[in-house]
Design a protein around this motif. Structure first.
Motif, mmCIF file in Angstrom:
data_model
loop_
_atom_site.group_PDB
_atom_site.id
_atom_site.type_symbol
_atom_site.label_atom_id
_atom_site.label_comp_id
_atom_site.label_asym_id
_atom_site.label_seq_id
_atom_site.Cartn_x
_atom_site.Cartn_y
_atom_site.Cartn_z
ATOM 1 N N HIS A 56 12.202 32.948 48.918
ATOM 2 C CA HIS A 56 10.901 32.369 48.573
ATOM 3 C C HIS A 56 9.821 33.402 48.838
ATOM 4 O O HIS A 56 10.098 34.470 49.383
ATOM 5 C CB HIS A 56 10.635 31.064 49.330
ATOM 6 C CG HIS A 56 10.534 31.188 50.808
ATOM 7 N ND1 HIS A 56 11.588 31.587 51.602
ATOM 8 C CD2 HIS A 56 9.505 30.969 51.662
ATOM 9 C CE1 HIS A 56 11.216 31.594 52.866
ATOM 10 N NE2 HIS A 56 9.956 31.231 52.929
ATOM 11 N N ASP A 57 8.594 33.090 48.454
ATOM 12 C CA ASP A 57 7.565 34.131 48.385
ATOM 13 C C ASP A 57 6.723 34.303 49.636
ATOM 14 O O ASP A 57 5.770 35.085 49.628
ATOM 15 C CB ASP A 57 6.646 33.872 47.183
ATOM 16 C CG ASP A 57 5.775 32.629 47.344
ATOM 17 O OD1 ASP A 57 5.995 31.841 48.291
ATOM 18 O OD2 ASP A 57 4.869 32.435 46.504
ATOM 19 N N GLU A 81 9.629 32.142 38.800
ATOM 20 C CA GLU A 81 8.216 32.525 38.884
ATOM 21 C C GLU A 81 8.019 33.769 39.741
ATOM 22 O O GLU A 81 7.177 34.625 39.442
ATOM 23 C CB GLU A 81 7.381 31.360 39.433
ATOM 24 C CG GLU A 81 7.271 30.173 38.495
ATOM 25 C CD GLU A 81 8.472 29.223 38.529
ATOM 26 O OE1 GLU A 81 8.433 28.198 37.836
ATOM 27 O OE2 GLU A 81 9.444 29.517 39.283
ATOM 28 N N LEU A 82 8.781 33.899 40.809
ATOM 29 C CA LEU A 82 8.680 35.073 41.661
ATOM 30 C C LEU A 82 9.284 36.294 40.977
ATOM 31 O O LEU A 82 8.752 37.407 41.085
ATOM 32 C CB LEU A 82 9.372 34.797 42.999
ATOM 33 C CG LEU A 82 9.292 35.883 44.069
ATOM 34 C CD1 LEU A 82 7.845 36.302 44.338
ATOM 35 C CD2 LEU A 82 9.955 35.397 45.355
ATOM 36 N N GLU A 84 9.226 36.794 37.831
ATOM 37 C CA GLU A 84 8.238 37.202 36.837
ATOM 38 C C GLU A 84 7.182 38.119 37.450
ATOM 39 O O GLU A 84 6.737 39.080 36.828
ATOM 40 C CB GLU A 84 7.577 35.967 36.216
ATOM 41 C CG GLU A 84 8.450 35.223 35.230
ATOM 42 C CD GLU A 84 8.644 35.999 33.943
ATOM 43 O OE1 GLU A 84 7.705 36.049 33.124
ATOM 44 O OE2 GLU A 84 9.734 36.588 33.763
ATOM 45 N N GLU A 85 6.774 37.820 38.678
ATOM 46 C CA GLU A 85 5.813 38.691 39.354
ATOM 47 C C GLU A 85 6.405 40.077 39.577
ATOM 48 O O GLU A 85 5.741 41.096 39.366
ATOM 49 C CB GLU A 85 5.379 38.096 40.687
ATOM 50 C CG GLU A 85 4.369 38.984 41.418
ATOM 51 C CD GLU A 85 3.919 38.411 42.739
ATOM 52 O OE1 GLU A 85 3.314 39.187 43.524
ATOM 53 O OE2 GLU A 85 4.149 37.226 43.001
ATOM 54 N N ASN A 97 17.128 29.805 38.914
ATOM 55 C CA ASN A 97 16.663 28.588 39.567
ATOM 56 C C ASN A 97 17.835 27.929 40.271
ATOM 57 O O ASN A 97 18.990 28.381 40.172
ATOM 58 C CB ASN A 97 16.001 27.628 38.562
ATOM 59 C CG ASN A 97 14.744 26.995 39.155
ATOM 60 O OD1 ASN A 97 14.788 26.442 40.253
ATOM 61 N ND2 ASN A 97 13.628 27.084 38.435
ATOM 62 N N SER A 118 6.445 26.959 49.229
ATOM 63 C CA SER A 118 6.260 28.279 48.638
ATOM 64 C C SER A 118 5.079 28.190 47.686
ATOM 65 O O SER A 118 4.657 27.101 47.297
ATOM 66 C CB SER A 118 7.516 28.743 47.888
ATOM 67 O OG SER A 118 7.817 27.864 46.823
ATOM 68 N N SER A 119 4.535 29.345 47.316
ATOM 69 C CA SER A 119 3.412 29.374 46.377
ATOM 70 C C SER A 119 3.874 29.553 44.942
ATOM 71 O O SER A 119 3.286 29.006 44.022
ATOM 72 C CB SER A 119 2.447 30.508 46.755
ATOM 73 O OG SER A 119 1.920 30.299 48.042
ATOM 74 N N LYS A 120 4.922 30.336 44.773
ATOM 75 C CA LYS A 120 5.457 30.599 43.427
ATOM 76 C C LYS A 120 6.857 30.007 43.334
ATOM 77 O O LYS A 120 7.759 30.429 44.033
ATOM 78 C CB LYS A 120 5.501 32.102 43.147
ATOM 79 C CG LYS A 120 4.135 32.764 43.041
ATOM 80 C CD LYS A 120 4.267 34.245 42.716
ATOM 81 C CE LYS A 120 2.895 34.870 42.546
ATOM 82 N NZ LYS A 120 2.133 34.840 43.819
ATOM 83 N N GLY A 121 7.019 29.049 42.445
ATOM 84 C CA GLY A 121 8.333 28.460 42.264
ATOM 85 C C GLY A 121 8.750 27.607 43.447
ATOM 86 O O GLY A 121 7.929 27.076 44.194
ATOM 87 N N THR A 122 10.034 27.512 43.640
ATOM 88 C CA THR A 122 10.640 26.604 44.602
ATOM 89 C C THR A 122 11.345 27.396 45.695
ATOM 90 O O THR A 122 12.029 28.373 45.394
ATOM 91 C CB THR A 122 11.678 25.718 43.875
ATOM 92 O OG1 THR A 122 11.025 25.004 42.817
ATOM 93 C CG2 THR A 122 12.324 24.728 44.826
#
Length: 227
Positions: A56-57, A81-82, A84-85, A97, A118-122
């Motif tokens: 996680h982020d 999502e993480l 992608e960053e 996922n 988390s802030s981005k995704g799960t």
């Protein structure tokens, strides 16, 4: 022979024989600038790293992942999502996922649930399997009943479990997690990096070995365990 190296907090290096028969080096949550780590990111300069997996982020898990990925060319593996960053920074990333095995040829990697934020995704845990071992890194998580399914489905040889409390499971919750997962070996993590997560790994060891057939291996930062 699989090799697990602990770098303090939740940072680990895993060396496994891949499904293609070749040795694979995997970093999980490599925050190597934590106060307990005996190595810094620069230690990986010139070293082959195949995958960097981040659960996680949060900064104490994402840590030095991007820096090491750029330094080594490792593939960055995380929730979509993480990933992608990471990709936006020019890093080769595999976004996935929670579900079944990732579509990669040389290791079996499965993201599992984690009860956290988390802030981005799960937030996730992760199961990493090669020809010689299956290792479950729980990420940051509270106790949840479906850990029993992780044990049933993937039968991890080793479970890396947080014991520090406050943000994650404490000692008693993590001991219950061992009962649900039933690994051969449990290694405690995510403790004593900060005062708020102070915990005694020997207390965890005594409780687990009193109530289960699992053996607890307490690693000091920098120590290795082979299986």
């Amino acid at each position: 022979m699989a090799l697990i190296t602990f770098f303090g907090h939740a940072a680990f290096e895993l060396v496994l024989k891949g499904l293609d028969g070749q040795e694979k080096r995997v970093l999980v949550d490599p925050w190597l600038e934590n106060s307990l780590s005996p190595v810094k990111p620069s230690a990986y300069r010139g070293t082959r790293v195949d995958y960097i997996i981040v659960t996680h982020d949060h900064g104490d898990h994402l840590g030095n992942s991007f820096e090491i990925a750029k330094m080594t060319g490792a593939k960055f593996v995380a929730v979509y999502e993480l990933a992608e960053e990471a990709s936006s920074q020019g890093i080769e990333a595999i976004g996935a996922n929670i579900g079944g095995p990732l579509s990669i040829p040389d290791l079996k990697i499965v993201f599992t649930p984690a009860v956290h934020s988390s802030s981005k995704g799960t937030p996730t845990g992760v199961v990493v399997s090669g020809k010689d071992a299956t290792i479950y890194h729980a990420g940051d998580t509270g106790l949840f009943g479906d850990m029993a399914l992780i044990g049933e489905l993937y039968k991890p040889d080793v479970a890396l479990l947080p014991i520090g409390g406050h943000f994650t499971m404490g000692i008693h919750e993590a001991a219950k997690a061992v009962q649900l997962i039933k690994p051969r070996i449990a290694i405690p993590m995510h403790y004593n990096t900060f005062p708020v997560i102070r915990a005694d790994p020997e207390e965890f060891k005594q409780l687990v070995e009193k109530t289960t057939s699992t053996r607890v291996v307490v690693l000091k930062p920098g120590e290795k365990y082979s299986l």
